[in-house]
Design an enzyme around this catalytic site. Structure first.
Site, PDB file in Angstrom:
ATOM      1  CB  SER A   7      -0.943  -0.002   1.208  1.00  0.00           C
ATOM      2  OG  SER A   7      -0.219  -0.138   2.422  1.00  0.00           O
ATOM      3  CD  GLU A   9       1.305   8.702   4.642  1.00  0.00           C
ATOM      4  OE1 GLU A   9       0.871   8.016   5.590  1.00  0.00           O
ATOM      5  OE2 GLU A   9       2.185   9.582   4.763  1.00  0.00           O
ATOM      6  CG  ASP A 101       1.676  15.885  13.548  1.00  0.00           C
ATOM      7  OD1 ASP A 101       1.822  15.051  14.462  1.00  0.00           O
ATOM      8  OD2 ASP A 101       2.099  15.723  12.391  1.00  0.00           O
ATOM      9  CG  PHE A 210       9.924  12.659   8.816  1.00  0.00           C
ATOM     10  CD1 PHE A 210       9.020  12.989   9.811  1.00  0.00           C
ATOM     11  CD2 PHE A 210       9.489  11.821   7.792  1.00  0.00           C
ATOM     12  CE1 PHE A 210       7.722  12.506   9.815  1.00  0.00           C
ATOM     13  CE2 PHE A 210       8.190  11.324   7.786  1.00  0.00           C
ATOM     14  CZ  PHE A 210       7.312  11.665   8.800  1.00  0.00           C
ATOM     15  CG  HIS A 259       1.488   1.984   4.478  1.00  0.00           C
ATOM     16  ND1 HIS A 259       0.388   2.071   3.657  1.00  0.00           N
ATOM     17  CD2 HIS A 259       1.684   3.243   4.977  1.00  0.00           C
ATOM     18  CE1 HIS A 259      -0.072   3.309   3.655  1.00  0.00           C
ATOM     19  NE2 HIS A 259       0.695   4.042   4.449  1.00  0.00           N
TER      20      HIS A 259
END
Length: 288
Positions: A7, A9, A101, A210, A259
């Protein structure tokens, strides 16, 4: 080695150039026939409308199963459930339910006075409608705001018990990190599937920032590798090798689904998938 299901994102575009990049990403990765794709919210729900538009368009035009991110940030319960209802009306039945967030310029998440206090409350409300398959986030390494990882796992169990069917992890760089987390979840009584999140390193400097923000450990060997690769101009080759090796270790350890966080740049993710045997499906035409 068994071929995993996958999958992807995406994030919603904020400009015309971003729109072209998103559709290029969808068109590049759709032939791999992902189990689903997801579309994020920006920090503080900043891209709520853009997310809705991207989800609806991808769902209508690509035939992909789209999971829409939905958060608790800066919205009342009524507003949040209205957004969920609009997804259901459009035929989108997968939701990635998150706390979200804090908006930019604020130090921490503060619930809206009339909003959901946590992702658990949001999940319970979505589950009560009976209209959605609910996915949630999970942290294989301690969430920056958590007391310890045991607290993280206990909270994940509350989310599953509230009605979530699947968890997707934050990215990590060592397979053992995921396996330790998976084993701890099983020990805590969590029996829902936990899907590992993979971040192919498109931008080394950005990845370091990140990782620092979300508490992800970067092994020294990767830091050293990118120091050499940056000098030699081979960062893309190294990034492909690192992500492929990580995925291969996960599959060997029994993982059946991966993912990928694409950052709307599909080439690296596509190359890693190809290396794992996830390739475009060939449809034979009937010429009789």
């Amino acid at each position: 080695m068994p071929t995993p299901s996958v999958s992807f994102e995406f994030f919603p575009p904020k400009s015309l150039e971003g729109s072209f990049r998103l559709w290029d990403c969808v068109n590049t990765l759709a032939p791999l026939e992902p189990n689903f794709v997801s579309v994020t919210y920006g920090a503080g729900g900043a891209t709520r409308k853009l997310t809705h538009e991207a989800v609806s368009t991808i769902h209508k035009t690509s035939g992909l199963n789209v999971a829409a991110h939905l958060t608790c940030v800066d919205a009342t319960k009524t507003e949040t459930l209205a957004i969920a209802q609009s997804y259901a009306d459009a035929g989108v039945r997968d939701i990635v339910a998150l706390r979200g967030d804090a908006p930019q310029g604020t130090a921490k998440f503060t619930p809206h006075p009339e909003g959901f206090a946590s992702s658990v409350d949001l999940i319970a409300a979505l589950a009560e409608t009976g209209r959605f398959n609910i996915r949630v986030g999970a942290y294989p390494e301690k969430h920056p705001e958590a007391v310890d990882q045991a607290a993280d796992i206990a909270f994940l169990k509350r989310k599953i018990d509230a009605g979530a069917s699947t968890a997707i992890t934050q990215f990590f760089f060592e397979a053992e990190t995921f396996f330790r987390f998976r084993d701890a979840c099983v020990k805590a009584g969590i029996d829902a599937p936990i899907i590992p999140g993979i971040l192919p390193i498109e931008n080394w400097a950005g990845t370091q920032k990140f990782a620092a923000r979300c508490g992800t450990h970067i092994p020294q060997v990767i830091c050293d590798g990118f120091a050499h690769a940056t000098r030699d101009g081979t960062t893309e080759l190294l990034a492909t090798a690192i992500a492929t090796e990580l995925c291969d270790d996960l599959i060997t350890g029994g993982v059946e689904h991966l993912h990928f966080y694409t950052l709307n740049r599909p080439e690296l993710t596509r190359d890693v998938c190809h290396a794992l045997g996830v390739t475009p499906k060939v449809r034979l035409q009937n010429v009789a």
